[in-house]
Design an enzyme around this catalytic site. Structure first.
Site, PDB file in Angstrom:
ATOM      1  N   ARG A 100       6.369  -6.805 -30.454  1.00 35.51           N
ATOM      2  CA  ARG A 100       5.369  -5.821 -30.934  1.00 35.51           C
ATOM      3  C   ARG A 100       4.251  -6.552 -31.697  1.00 35.51           C
ATOM      4  NH1 ARG A 100       8.261  -4.033 -28.372  1.00 35.51           N
ATOM      5  NH2 ARG A 100       6.457  -4.326 -27.057  1.00 35.51           N
ATOM      6  N   HIS A 104       5.209   3.298 -43.340  1.00 39.47           N
ATOM      7  CA  HIS A 104       6.387   2.824 -42.613  1.00 39.47           C
ATOM      8  C   HIS A 104       6.422   1.310 -42.452  1.00 39.47           C
ATOM      9  CE1 HIS A 104       6.795   7.104 -40.726  1.00 39.47           C
ATOM     10  NE2 HIS A 104       7.305   7.037 -41.941  1.00 39.47           N
ATOM     11  N   GLY A 157      -3.713  11.948 -34.685  1.00 41.09           N
ATOM     12  CA  GLY A 157      -2.834  11.187 -33.794  1.00 41.09           C
ATOM     13  C   GLY A 157      -1.394  11.109 -34.228  1.00 41.09           C
ATOM     14  N   THR A 158      -0.912  12.176 -34.846  1.00 44.71           N
ATOM     15  CA  THR A 158       0.503  12.171 -35.224  1.00 44.71           C
ATOM     16  C   THR A 158       1.165  13.470 -34.789  1.00 44.71           C
ATOM     17  OG1 THR A 158       2.076  12.186 -37.078  1.00 44.71           O
ATOM     18  CG2 THR A 158      -0.184  12.809 -37.612  1.00 44.71           C
TER      19      THR A 158
END
Ligand code: OAD
Length: 236
Positions: A64, A112, A178-179
């Site tokens: 990632r 996060h 965008g969530t």
């Protein structure tokens, strides 16, 4: 306009999720058929996964991270930077990428964690910037413990949530972009504060419009509709 006690900049808070980075080429979580780059979340993004198969977890996040350096911020990230000309902007992001920072946003709070950082598996305060390097088994913090990705995994607490809630509550304007708002406590940030707050939700598709009663709903790709919203706010 100079800032003064009489005429301070209005507070604008953005709560962003994977959708804002989708058009940069980073996959979102819930639009990928339940798999995240071929893995179930439980295989790679939980403390149990780390205990069972740290090698796989490190490989997953190393991939990632490498991908992160192959992509660029898109027009959505860039538009948010413009808001700083007129507003006191804080971006609270659930994303672990660094595209807001690379676009030029100056105040970004990661709920996060961050892909390009590692932390001690013993002391969460010991955090190290990776600058694109992989984390390997055997890489240790200064206390001699294995380094792990600086990511909040499912089932772990979200240390930044208290600060994020204070910031979100203080907003005059909130943009949720965008969530899916499927993950708590992050999702709760969208609904804090008073009725005075101007609220906007930007998403490819808002399936549950009732949830966004107090919001102006703007459907479309973040890279296309965010610049329009930003222009509107800057001229308001
Ligand atoms: P999700 O994958 O749950 O949701 C992505 C949202 O973006 C969806 O609502 C899509 O409709 C929307 N979307 C997709 N493409 C878009 C585009 N081009 N423009 C605008 N919107 C678009 O991602 P998050 O809500 O960020 O947690 O997920 C929240 C958390 O769950 C993540 O931070 C991660 C994840 O599992 C952890 O890693 C702890």
């Amino acid at each position: 306009m100079p800032e003064s006690g009489k005429n301070p900049k209005r507070k604008l808070v953005v709560l962003s999720g994977a959708g804002i980075s989708a058009e940069s080429g980073l996959k979102t979580f819930r639009d990928s058929g339940g798999l995240w780059e071929g893995h179930r979340v439980e295989e790679v993004a939980t403390p149990e996964a780390w205990a069972m198969n740290p090698k796989l977890v490190l490989k997953f996040y190393n991939e990632r991270r490498r991908q992160l350096f192959e992509v660029d911020p898109n027009a959505g990230h860039l538009a948010l930077v413009e808001l700083e000309n007129q507003f006191d902007v804080t971006i609270i992001t659930q994303n672990v990428d660094n595209l807001h920072e690379r676009a030029g946003s100056s105040d970004v709070l990661h709920l996060h964690g961050e892909l390009d950082f590692a932390r001690s598996s013993k002391d969460p305060e010991l955090v190290y910037e990776l600058k694109g390097k992989d984390i390997e088994l055997g890489d240790q913090c200064e206390l001699g413990s294995q380094l792990r990705p600086h990511i909040v995994w499912f089932g772990e607490s979200v240390p930044a949530i208290t600060r994020a809630a204070e910031i979100a509550e203080s907003a005059d304007i909130l943009i949720v972009v965008g969530t899916s708002l499927a993950v708590y406590p992050a999702a709760s940030l969208a609904f804090l504060g008073t009725g005075e707050m101007a609220r906007y939700v930007v998403n490819l598709e808002v399936p549950d419009e009732e949830m966004f009663d107090d919001f102006e709903i703007i459907e479309g790709k973040a890279s296309e509709v965010l610049p329009e919203l930003v222009e509107r706010l800057l001229s308001s």
